[in-house]
Motif scaffolding. Structure first.
Motif, PDB file in Angstrom:
ATOM      1  N   UNK A  61      36.277   9.960  -2.226  1.00 59.89           N
ATOM      2  CA  UNK A  61      36.978  10.005  -3.504  1.00 59.89           C
ATOM      3  C   UNK A  61      36.433  11.101  -4.418  1.00 59.89           C
ATOM      4  N   UNK A  62      35.458  11.864  -3.910  1.00 63.72           N
ATOM      5  CA  UNK A  62      34.925  12.988  -4.669  1.00 63.72           C
ATOM      6  C   UNK A  62      33.779  12.635  -5.600  1.00 63.72           C
ATOM      7  N   UNK A  63      33.205  11.432  -5.445  1.00 65.05           N
ATOM      8  CA  UNK A  63      32.091  11.016  -6.290  1.00 65.05           C
ATOM      9  C   UNK A  63      30.767  11.168  -5.554  1.00 65.05           C
ATOM     10  N   UNK A  64      29.706  11.354  -6.318  1.00 64.20           N
ATOM     11  CA  UNK A  64      28.366  11.447  -5.727  1.00 64.20           C
ATOM     12  C   UNK A  64      27.885  10.060  -5.341  1.00 64.20           C
ATOM     13  N   UNK A  65      27.507   9.867  -4.081  1.00 60.80           N
ATOM     14  CA  UNK A  65      27.055   8.563  -3.604  1.00 60.80           C
ATOM     15  C   UNK A  65      25.833   8.099  -4.387  1.00 60.80           C
ATOM     16  N   UNK A  66      24.900   9.025  -4.643  1.00 59.84           N
ATOM     17  CA  UNK A  66      23.644   8.650  -5.311  1.00 59.84           C
ATOM     18  C   UNK A  66      23.854   8.221  -6.751  1.00 59.84           C
ATOM     19  N   UNK A  67      25.006   8.526  -7.326  1.00 57.04           N
ATOM     20  CA  UNK A  67      25.295   8.087  -8.689  1.00 57.04           C
ATOM     21  C   UNK A  67      25.716   6.625  -8.740  1.00 57.04           C
ATOM     22  N   UNK A  68      26.073   6.063  -7.594  1.00 55.73           N
ATOM     23  CA  UNK A  68      26.596   4.703  -7.565  1.00 55.73           C
ATOM     24  C   UNK A  68      25.855   3.767  -6.609  1.00 55.73           C
ATOM     25  N   UNK A  69      25.152   4.322  -5.614  1.00 57.09           N
ATOM     26  CA  UNK A  69      24.401   3.524  -4.649  1.00 57.09           C
ATOM     27  C   UNK A  69      22.963   4.034  -4.597  1.00 57.09           C
ATOM     28  N   UNK A  70      22.005   3.167  -4.879  1.00 55.62           N
ATOM     29  CA  UNK A  70      20.592   3.560  -4.826  1.00 55.62           C
ATOM     30  C   UNK A  70      19.866   2.602  -3.884  1.00 55.62           C
ATOM     31  N   UNK A  71      19.385   3.130  -2.765  1.00 50.42           N
ATOM     32  CA  UNK A  71      18.662   2.308  -1.785  1.00 50.42           C
ATOM     33  C   UNK A  71      17.207   2.163  -2.211  1.00 50.42           C
ATOM     34  N   UNK A  72      16.727   0.935  -2.297  1.00 48.08           N
ATOM     35  CA  UNK A  72      15.350   0.655  -2.720  1.00 48.08           C
ATOM     36  C   UNK A  72      14.748  -0.426  -1.826  1.00 48.08           C
ATOM     37  N   UNK A  73      13.443  -0.605  -1.963  1.00 43.84           N
ATOM     38  CA  UNK A  73      12.742  -1.717  -1.314  1.00 43.84           C
ATOM     39  C   UNK A  73      12.341  -2.707  -2.395  1.00 43.84           C
ATOM     40  N   UNK A  74      12.861  -3.917  -2.316  1.00 48.09           N
ATOM     41  CA  UNK A  74      12.508  -4.971  -3.259  1.00 48.09           C
ATOM     42  C   UNK A  74      11.471  -5.892  -2.634  1.00 48.09           C
ATOM     43  N   UNK A  75      10.518  -6.325  -3.447  1.00 49.99           N
ATOM     44  CA  UNK A  75       9.483  -7.240  -2.961  1.00 49.99           C
ATOM     45  C   UNK A  75       9.964  -8.680  -3.144  1.00 49.99           C
ATOM     46  N   UNK A  76       9.878  -9.463  -2.055  1.00 40.19           N
ATOM     47  CA  UNK A  76      10.271 -10.876  -2.118  1.00 40.19           C
ATOM     48  C   UNK A  76       9.121 -11.734  -1.603  1.00 40.19           C
ATOM     49  N   UNK A  77       9.062 -12.954  -2.095  1.00 38.61           N
ATOM     50  CA  UNK A  77       8.018 -13.888  -1.675  1.00 38.61           C
ATOM     51  C   UNK A  77       8.491 -14.629  -0.435  1.00 38.61           C
ATOM     52  N   UNK A  78       7.671 -14.632   0.610  1.00 34.62           N
ATOM     53  CA  UNK A  78       7.997 -15.352   1.837  1.00 34.62           C
ATOM     54  C   UNK A  78       7.290 -16.709   1.850  1.00 34.62           C
ATOM     55  N   UNK A  79       7.494 -17.478   2.902  1.00 37.69           N
ATOM     56  CA  UNK A  79       6.994 -18.847   2.955  1.00 37.69           C
ATOM     57  C   UNK A  79       5.512 -19.008   2.682  1.00 37.69           C
ATOM     58  N   UNK A  80       4.699 -18.069   3.122  1.00 39.37           N
ATOM     59  CA  UNK A  80       3.248 -18.173   2.939  1.00 39.37           C
ATOM     60  C   UNK A  80       2.808 -17.836   1.522  1.00 39.37           C
ATOM     61  N   UNK A  81       3.738 -17.411   0.694  1.00 37.73           N
ATOM     62  CA  UNK A  81       3.377 -17.013  -0.671  1.00 37.73           C
ATOM     63  C   UNK A  81       3.121 -15.533  -0.802  1.00 37.73           C
ATOM     64  N   UNK A  82       3.059 -14.843   0.329  1.00 37.71           N
ATOM     65  CA  UNK A  82       2.842 -13.391   0.305  1.00 37.71           C
ATOM     66  C   UNK A  82       4.163 -12.680  -0.002  1.00 37.71           C
ATOM     67  N   UNK A  83       4.065 -11.400  -0.315  1.00 36.90           N
ATOM     68  CA  UNK A  83       5.248 -10.603  -0.608  1.00 36.90           C
ATOM     69  C   UNK A  83       5.500  -9.598   0.503  1.00 36.90           C
ATOM     70  N   UNK A  84       6.764  -9.327   0.750  1.00 40.82           N
ATOM     71  CA  UNK A  84       7.109  -8.273   1.704  1.00 40.82           C
ATOM     72  C   UNK A  84       8.333  -7.524   1.195  1.00 40.82           C
ATOM     73  N   UNK A  85       8.443  -6.239   1.520  1.00 38.55           N
ATOM     74  CA  UNK A  85       9.587  -5.452   1.037  1.00 38.55           C
ATOM     75  C   UNK A  85      10.839  -5.712   1.886  1.00 38.55           C
TER      76      UNK A  85
END
Length: 287
Positions: A61-85
């Protein structure tokens, strides 16, 4: 999920509105993880394909992908209480609209989402359009004023005759537009002979030209430039500096920016609005 749709229909907040986030700059965005959950994708990997299709639609459609979609790593808590991206894509409202268009149409919530984002995206387009019009009106008027001041500075430098000033202006354009003269730009933008380039520039292109004009004027006066050739060189150098700044910032070159409707139409519409708004006051005065 059907209950959430019913709530929305009865006036409650949309599930898509509830997962909306706001960053520190006040900009809204959505997490693809939250989005996939609302759409009922139990396995996020199945939603990855939706995101990729949406990105392709954005590009086509002629738009810049990076202006609308930003790929990141989010940290989440897993069962053991530790975090992983975990891989997440942060999406604009327009990105959400494209994603929902590429989601599984058999899901009931998808139909609701398509309606929601179509309406909201259109509202945003109208709002952005009004803001763009105001910016263009302001910048175009600034250009008129500063072109007069630039002409005065050029005259002091020795650019006297109208034909010499036209050459002087072309040097500024050539610096900013990568060697293109006024007529070249005119042709590239697909304008008629009677149409003025500045009247068909969007706010981004107008701002670049305003910066060129103001800086050229200041440099001519500050450096006490004398002679037509020196003035032409100065204007070209300033234009080239502005172009280089745009390149360094990753911006679109001015010659590649779209040609927009004449600002004369916006000015006419503005005058009509002012005239309409003033009618009640005149009626009141007669009373």
């Amino acid at each position: 999920m059907s209950k959430e749709i019913e709530k929305t229909a009865s006036g409650h907040q949309s599930p898509f509105e509830r997962i909306k986030r706001i960053n520190d700059a006040g900009m809204e965005y959505w997490s693809s993880r939250d989005f996939a959950e609302v759409l009922g994708y139990d396995n996020y990997r199945n939603f990855d394909g939706v995101i990729e299709k949406a990105k392709l639609s954005c590009f086509n459609s002629g738009n810049r992908i990076e202006n609308h979609f930003v790929d990141v790593d989010e940290m989440v808590i897993i069962g053991s209480g530790a975090e992983r991206p975990i891989k997440t894509t942060l999406m604009s409202r327009y990105a959400c609209y494209l994603a929902i268009q590429n989601a599984d149409p058999k899901k009931e919530i998808v139909a609701h989402g398509q309606t929601y984002f179509a309406i909201q995206t259109r509202r945003q387009e109208l709002t952005d359009g009004r803001i763009e019009e105001e910016r263009r009106l302001l910048l175009r008027e600034e250009m008129r004023q500063h072109n007069v001041q630039l002409m005065s500075a050029a005259k002091l430098a020795g650019v006297i005759e109208p034909k010499d000033y036209a050459i002087f202006q072309n040097h500024g354009y050539m610096g900013l537009y990568g060697g293109l003269k006024r007529d070249d730009i005119h042709q590239r933008k697909g304008l008629k002979k009677s149409q003025k380039i500045l009247d068909h520039m969007g706010s981004t292109e107008l701002a670049a030209n305003l910066f060129r004009a103001t800086q050229a004027e200041e440099k001519l006066r500050r450096d006490d430039v004398k002679g037509r050739d020196a003035a032409n060189l100065t204007h070209h150098q300033v234009g080239a500096k502005v172009r280089k700044t745009i390149q360094e910032l990753g911006g679109t070159m001015p010659e590649d920016l779209p040609t927009v409707e004449s600002i004369k139409k916006i000015e006419t519409k503005k005058r009509k609005q002012i005239g309409t708004n003033s009618i009640p006051e005149k009626v009141e005065a007669k009373k």
